[in-house]
Design a protein around this motif. Structure first.
Motif, PDB file in Angstrom:
ATOM      1  N   SER A 105     -27.604 -71.079  25.981  1.00  0.00           N
ATOM      2  CA  SER A 105     -28.851 -70.567  25.420  1.00  0.00           C
ATOM      3  C   SER A 105     -28.838 -69.038  25.383  1.00  0.00           C
ATOM      4  CB  SER A 105     -30.029 -71.077  26.249  1.00  0.00           C
ATOM      5  OG  SER A 105     -31.239 -70.591  25.746  1.00  0.00           O
ATOM      6  N   ASP A 106     -28.389 -68.416  26.459  1.00  0.00           N
ATOM      7  CA  ASP A 106     -28.316 -66.959  26.532  1.00  0.00           C
ATOM      8  C   ASP A 106     -27.360 -66.407  25.479  1.00  0.00           C
ATOM      9  OD1 ASP A 106     -29.081 -64.471  27.891  1.00  0.00           O
ATOM     10  OD2 ASP A 106     -26.965 -64.411  28.475  1.00  0.00           O
ATOM     11  N   PHE A 107     -26.203 -67.070  25.307  1.00  0.00           N
ATOM     12  CA  PHE A 107     -25.263 -66.632  24.281  1.00  0.00           C
ATOM     13  C   PHE A 107     -25.883 -66.774  22.887  1.00  0.00           C
ATOM     14  CE2 PHE A 107     -22.131 -67.456  21.042  1.00  0.00           C
ATOM     15  CZ  PHE A 107     -21.433 -66.270  21.091  1.00  0.00           C
ATOM     16  N   CYS A 108     -26.569 -67.899  22.640  1.00  0.00           N
ATOM     17  CA  CYS A 108     -27.218 -68.112  21.334  1.00  0.00           C
ATOM     18  C   CYS A 108     -28.254 -67.021  21.056  1.00  0.00           C
ATOM     19  CB  CYS A 108     -27.894 -69.477  21.280  1.00  0.00           C
ATOM     20  SG  CYS A 108     -26.773 -70.870  21.132  1.00  0.00           S
TER      21      CYS A 108
ATOM     22  N   ALA B 264     -29.807 -62.424  17.995  1.00  0.00           N
ATOM     23  CA  ALA B 264     -30.336 -61.056  17.960  1.00  0.00           C
ATOM     24  C   ALA B 264     -29.391 -60.143  17.186  1.00  0.00           C
ATOM     25  CB  ALA B 264     -30.552 -60.537  19.381  1.00  0.00           C
ATOM     26  N   ASN B 265     -28.096 -60.305  17.390  1.00  0.00           N
ATOM     27  CA  ASN B 265     -27.116 -59.502  16.655  1.00  0.00           C
ATOM     28  C   ASN B 265     -27.122 -59.823  15.169  1.00  0.00           C
ATOM     29  OD1 ASN B 265     -26.201 -58.082  18.888  1.00  0.00           O
ATOM     30  ND2 ASN B 265     -24.604 -59.566  19.338  1.00  0.00           N
ATOM     31  N   ILE B 266     -27.133 -61.096  14.852  1.00  0.00           N
ATOM     32  CA  ILE B 266     -27.106 -61.522  13.449  1.00  0.00           C
ATOM     33  C   ILE B 266     -28.362 -61.060  12.718  1.00  0.00           C
ATOM     34  CG2 ILE B 266     -27.208 -63.553  11.932  1.00  0.00           C
ATOM     35  CD1 ILE B 266     -25.426 -64.983  14.077  1.00  0.00           C
ATOM     36  N   LEU B 267     -29.511 -61.233  13.357  1.00  0.00           N
ATOM     37  CA  LEU B 267     -30.790 -60.884  12.734  1.00  0.00           C
ATOM     38  C   LEU B 267     -31.146 -59.402  12.894  1.00  0.00           C
ATOM     39  CD1 LEU B 267     -32.775 -64.014  13.929  1.00  0.00           C
ATOM     40  CD2 LEU B 267     -32.008 -63.539  11.587  1.00  0.00           C
ATOM     41  N   ARG B 268     -30.343 -58.692  13.690  1.00  0.00           N
ATOM     42  CA  ARG B 268     -30.558 -57.266  13.947  1.00  0.00           C
ATOM     43  C   ARG B 268     -31.941 -56.988  14.531  1.00  0.00           C
ATOM     44  NH1 ARG B 268     -27.068 -54.741   8.952  1.00  0.00           N
ATOM     45  NH2 ARG B 268     -25.257 -55.975   9.471  1.00  0.00           N
ATOM     46  N   ILE B 269     -32.236 -57.790  15.565  1.00  0.00           N
ATOM     47  CA  ILE B 269     -33.484 -57.624  16.299  1.00  0.00           C
ATOM     48  C   ILE B 269     -33.152 -57.579  17.788  1.00  0.00           C
ATOM     49  CG2 ILE B 269     -34.911 -58.756  14.536  1.00  0.00           C
ATOM     50  CD1 ILE B 269     -34.869 -61.306  16.247  1.00  0.00           C
ATOM     51  N   SER B 270     -34.099 -57.208  18.611  1.00  0.00           N
ATOM     52  CA  SER B 270     -33.847 -57.189  20.054  1.00  0.00           C
ATOM     53  C   SER B 270     -33.887 -58.623  20.598  1.00  0.00           C
ATOM     54  CB  SER B 270     -34.865 -56.310  20.772  1.00  0.00           C
ATOM     55  OG  SER B 270     -36.162 -56.831  20.620  1.00  0.00           O
TER      56      SER B 270
ATOM     57  N   VAL C  48     -36.315 -63.059  20.223  1.00  0.00           N
ATOM     58  CA  VAL C  48     -35.774 -64.392  19.924  1.00  0.00           C
ATOM     59  C   VAL C  48     -36.384 -65.388  20.900  1.00  0.00           C
ATOM     60  CG1 VAL C  48     -33.713 -65.822  19.720  1.00  0.00           C
ATOM     61  CG2 VAL C  48     -33.619 -63.398  19.064  1.00  0.00           C
ATOM     62  N   ASP C  49     -37.309 -66.196  20.399  1.00  0.00           N
ATOM     63  CA  ASP C  49     -37.958 -67.240  21.203  1.00  0.00           C
ATOM     64  C   ASP C  49     -37.120 -68.510  21.088  1.00  0.00           C
ATOM     65  OD1 ASP C  49     -39.561 -69.188  22.340  1.00  0.00           O
ATOM     66  OD2 ASP C  49     -41.345 -68.681  21.183  1.00  0.00           O
ATOM     67  N   ILE C  50     -36.705 -69.069  22.234  1.00  0.00           N
ATOM     68  CA  ILE C  50     -35.809 -70.227  22.203  1.00  0.00           C
ATOM     69  C   ILE C  50     -36.472 -71.491  21.668  1.00  0.00           C
ATOM     70  CG2 ILE C  50     -34.337 -69.317  24.039  1.00  0.00           C
ATOM     71  CD1 ILE C  50     -35.628 -71.405  25.913  1.00  0.00           C
ATOM     72  N   SER C  51     -37.791 -71.497  21.558  1.00  0.00           N
ATOM     73  CA  SER C  51     -38.480 -72.688  21.040  1.00  0.00           C
ATOM     74  C   SER C  51     -38.905 -72.529  19.573  1.00  0.00           C
ATOM     75  CB  SER C  51     -39.698 -73.010  21.903  1.00  0.00           C
ATOM     76  OG  SER C  51     -40.612 -71.940  21.881  1.00  0.00           O
ATOM     77  N   THR C  52     -38.548 -71.403  18.953  1.00  0.00           N
ATOM     78  CA  THR C  52     -38.879 -71.165  17.550  1.00  0.00           C
ATOM     79  C   THR C  52     -37.739 -71.644  16.660  1.00  0.00           C
ATOM     80  OG1 THR C  52     -40.214 -69.236  18.125  1.00  0.00           O
ATOM     81  CG2 THR C  52     -39.474 -69.379  15.849  1.00  0.00           C
ATOM     82  N   LYS C  53     -38.084 -72.319  15.564  1.00  0.00           N
ATOM     83  CA  LYS C  53     -37.060 -72.824  14.647  1.00  0.00           C
ATOM     84  C   LYS C  53     -36.255 -71.668  14.059  1.00  0.00           C
ATOM     85  CE  LYS C  53     -39.154 -77.146  13.340  1.00  0.00           C
ATOM     86  NZ  LYS C  53     -39.481 -78.055  12.250  1.00  0.00           N
ATOM     87  N   PHE C  54     -34.963 -71.935  13.823  1.00  0.00           N
ATOM     88  CA  PHE C  54     -34.067 -70.918  13.270  1.00  0.00           C
ATOM     89  C   PHE C  54     -34.611 -70.349  11.962  1.00  0.00           C
ATOM     90  CE2 PHE C  54     -30.798 -73.572  15.586  1.00  0.00           C
ATOM     91  CZ  PHE C  54     -30.656 -72.681  16.638  1.00  0.00           C
ATOM     92  N   SER C  55     -35.130 -71.209  11.097  1.00  0.00           N
ATOM     93  CA  SER C  55     -35.654 -70.745   9.810  1.00  0.00           C
ATOM     94  C   SER C  55     -36.845 -69.809  10.012  1.00  0.00           C
ATOM     95  CB  SER C  55     -36.048 -71.930   8.924  1.00  0.00           C
ATOM     96  OG  SER C  55     -37.021 -72.722   9.575  1.00  0.00           O
TER      97      SER C  55
END
Length: 138
Positions: free
Chosen positions: A61-64, A69-75, A79-86
């Motif tokens: 989960s931590d790696f994801c 965060a890197n892919i989306l260029r956000i901190s 990144v909320d782990i319960s929010t859908k990727f889309s």
């Protein structure tokens, strides 16, 4: 059967992915400096290249979260782990990049369907831990 990734090279290049060369390439170090900068501290985020065999759901989960965060260029804290990727803003090219990162780090074969069947970091990390546990020994 593994899906071909030949057609995704231009999409991956747009988001900064450089796929590894064939299986005869030397083993990478255990860490790499990310091209992305942590928005809070201004320092590069260090991402482990291989997470090992005895990995927990929390580590996956931590790696994801770090990879997203890197892919989306956000901190990372956005990144909320319960929010859908889309809902996080991940498009199909970014999803393929995340899939390739996870395949490399976890030594698994994944499909894009896995991300639609498990559409959050929380669900995906549970799935990946289970998949690693049941895979045959090499």
């Amino acid at each position: 059967m593994r899906q071909s990734t030949a057609g995704i090279a231009p999409a991956c290049a747009r988001i900064g992915h450089r796929p590894t060369q064939g299986s005869n390439s030397p083993q990478p170090s255990t860490q790499r400096r990310s091209d992305q900068i942590d928005n809070q501290g201004g320092s590069p985020i260090v991402v482990p290249l291989f997470l090992g065999h005895d990995i927990t759901r929390e580590q996956i989960s931590d790696f994801c979260v770090t990879a997203l965060a890197n892919i989306l260029r956000i901190s990372r804290d956005r990144v909320d782990i319960s929010t859908k990727f889309s809902r996080l803003g991940l498009d199909s090219a970014m999803l393929v990049y995340l899939m390739m990162e996870l395949e490399e780090k976890l030594d698994l074969e994944l499909s894009t369907d896995d991300f639609y069947d498990h559409p959050t970091v929380e669900a995906l990390s549970r799935f990946l831990v289970d998949k690693r546990a049941i895979r045959p020994a090499a």
